[in-house]
Design an enzyme around this catalytic site. Structure first.
Site, short mmCIF file in Angstrom:
data_model
loop_
_atom_site.label_atom_id
_atom_site.label_comp_id
_atom_site.label_asym_id
_atom_site.label_seq_id
_atom_site.Cartn_x
_atom_site.Cartn_y
_atom_site.Cartn_z
N TYR A 247 14.62 27.12 -75.80
CA TYR A 247 13.76 28.24 -76.05
C TYR A 247 14.59 29.58 -76.57
CZ TYR A 247 9.55 26.57 -73.27
OH TYR A 247 8.28 26.05 -72.98
N LYS B 215 18.99 14.42 -70.81
CA LYS B 215 18.92 13.19 -71.74
C LYS B 215 20.39 12.93 -72.31
CE LYS B 215 16.42 10.45 -74.36
NZ LYS B 215 15.82 9.31 -73.76
N ASP C 115 12.93 10.76 -70.14
CA ASP C 115 11.78 9.91 -70.31
C ASP C 115 11.52 9.13 -68.99
OD1 ASP C 115 14.22 8.62 -70.48
OD2 ASP C 115 13.77 7.56 -72.32
N ASP D 208 9.39 22.57 -68.43
CA ASP D 208 8.14 23.05 -68.96
C ASP D 208 7.20 21.96 -68.90
OD1 ASP D 208 6.21 24.63 -70.17
OD2 ASP D 208 6.67 23.71 -72.23
N ASP E 189 4.21 20.77 -65.52
CA ASP E 189 2.76 20.48 -66.03
C ASP E 189 2.48 19.19 -65.48
OD1 ASP E 189 2.45 23.02 -67.38
OD2 ASP E 189 1.16 22.06 -68.96
C1 IPM Z 1 4.69 28.06 -68.95
C2 IPM Z 1 4.30 28.31 -70.33
C3 IPM Z 1 4.94 29.06 -71.22
C4 IPM Z 1 6.42 28.32 -71.18
C5 IPM Z 1 4.40 29.63 -72.26
C6 IPM Z 1 3.33 30.13 -72.25
C7 IPM Z 1 5.52 30.31 -73.15
O1 IPM Z 1 3.86 26.96 -70.86
O2 IPM Z 1 5.28 28.83 -68.16
O3 IPM Z 1 5.14 26.70 -68.52
O4 IPM Z 1 6.52 27.53 -72.27
O5 IPM Z 1 7.47 28.48 -70.65
MG MG Z 2 4.33 25.25 -69.55
#
Ligand code: IPM
Ligand code: MG
Length: 358
Positions: free
Chosen positions: A142, A192, A224, A248, A252
């Site tokens: 990032y 990885k 993975d 990230d 999710d």
């Molecule tokens: C998160 C989001 C952020 C990230 C974005 C909005 C920059 O996806 O907080 O997970 O990628 O960190």
């Molecule tokens: Mg995110």
């Protein structure tokens, strides 16, 4: 106690859900005789509209002057075509970097009241799902340099750098092991290392740090495989320790399998003495913004994380979490978690109910 909280409502449903959490925080002030001085500042798309940049200096100053920062969400289609250097997301990345919030804690739990909405097979979800992703937040790909876009040999080319030094790895590893000590004492480090040099250093350092925590069991998975294991049998995980990009993605995944991404909070922490940032895991949901349809529970539970981890108020955090459970047990739901026989509430009504149940 008197505490300063900087509110960053942001974009989309951000302002609506932050309002409901503020309602609950007012309830906590009354019940526990605290004073929360809340100031609002701009971030993301709304900051771009008002000032031309996603993270105005005034916002940075307000965050630095606070004991904790409380955010809604940023982004939306309105700003999708804007110069990437000032996209709404830059505001969030900027405040993480400026406050040095290197540790992102993202718990994913299956609420017993909502076990029916879990996306996994019943025999899998029956084994339970109670894990926390500890994601490195201010380094890795990032932020790695060099990064950019340019024309190379006549071809449009984009590049980023995935880079970690041992200090960055060690401090997030400490966070993960200490988090595990308060839980089921298991850390799974995800990398990885079969392909990436950066991951080999990651694995080496994490293994070294683990020797300081003999009570915690350490395992390693390639990313993975980890993403597959997460849907195959999430009950095997307690603490998942990983870098910025993998975290990230996996957070999710961990969130959505619970069936209720609208329920999950997060905390981003820096060194002791710097304010933490607390926000729901989900995004700004522009498609339902302004309709009082959003589920405010992730944001309200983020307020609980703020009370516990940001302001050292354990009993207050417990009270918020209990009020959320009570409200769910009473059968109240927002649209995203609605099921037969339950009572449908809008955003404001859900906030009211939870505040009432404090
Ligand atoms: C998160 C989001 C952020 C990230 C974005 C909005 C920059 O996806 O907080 O997970 O990628 O960190
Ligand atoms: Mg995110």
């Amino acid at each position: 106690m008197k505490k300063n909280i900087c509110l960053l409502p942001g974009d989309g449903i951000g302002p609506e859900i932050v309002s409901e959490a503020v309602k609950v925080l007012h309830g906590i002030e009354k019940k526990f005789h605290h004073t929360f001085m809340m100031t609002e500042a701009l971030i993301g798309g709304s900051a771009i509209d008002a000032t031309g940049v996603p993270l105005p200096e005034a916002t940075i100053a307000a965050c630095k002057a606070s004991d904790a920062v409380f955010m809604g969400a940023v982004g939306g289609p309105k700003w999708d075509t804007i110069d990437p250097a000032i996209r709404p997301e830059r505001g969030l990345l900027g405040i993480r970097a400026t406050l040095g919030l290197f540790a992102n804690l993202r718990p994913a739990t299956l609420f017993p009241e909502l076990s029916g909405s879990c996306l996994l097979r019943e025999d899998t979800s029956a084994k339970g799902l109670d894990l926390i992703v500890v994601r490195e937040l201010t380094g890795g790909i990032y932020f790695g340099k060099p990064s950019g876009t340019e024309v190379r040999n006549g071809l449009r080319t984009g590049f980023n750098t995935m880079i970690y030094n041992e200090e960055e790895i060690a401090r997030i590893a400490h966070t993960a092991f200490q988090t595990a000590q308060k839980r089921r004492k298991k850390v799974c480090s995800v990398d990885k290392a079969n392909v990436l040099a950066v991951s080999r250093v990651w694995r080496e350092v994490v293994t070294e740090i683990s020797r300081q925590y003999p009570d915690v069991e350490l395992s390693h998975l390639y990313v993975d495989n980890a993403s597959m294991q997460l849907v195959r049998d999430p009950s095997q995980f307690d603490v998942i320790l990983t870098g910025n990009l993998f975290g990230d993605i996996l957070s999710d995944e961990a969130a959505v399998i619970t069936g209720s991404i609208g329920m999950l909070p997060s905390a981003s922490l820096g060194l002791p003495g710097t304010p933490g940032l607390f926000e729901p895991i989900h995004g700004s949901a522009p498609d339902i913004a302004g309709q009082s349809k959003a589920n405010p529970i992730a944001t309200i539970l983020s307020a609980a994380m703020m009370l516990r981890l940001g302001l050292n108020m354990d009993a207050e955090a417990d009270a918020v979490e209990q009020a959320v459970h009570k409200t769910l047990q009473e059968g109240f739901r927002t649209g995203d978690i609605m099921s037969e026989g339950m009572t449908l509430l809008n955003t404001v009504q859900m906030g009211d109910k939870i505040a009432e149940n404090l």
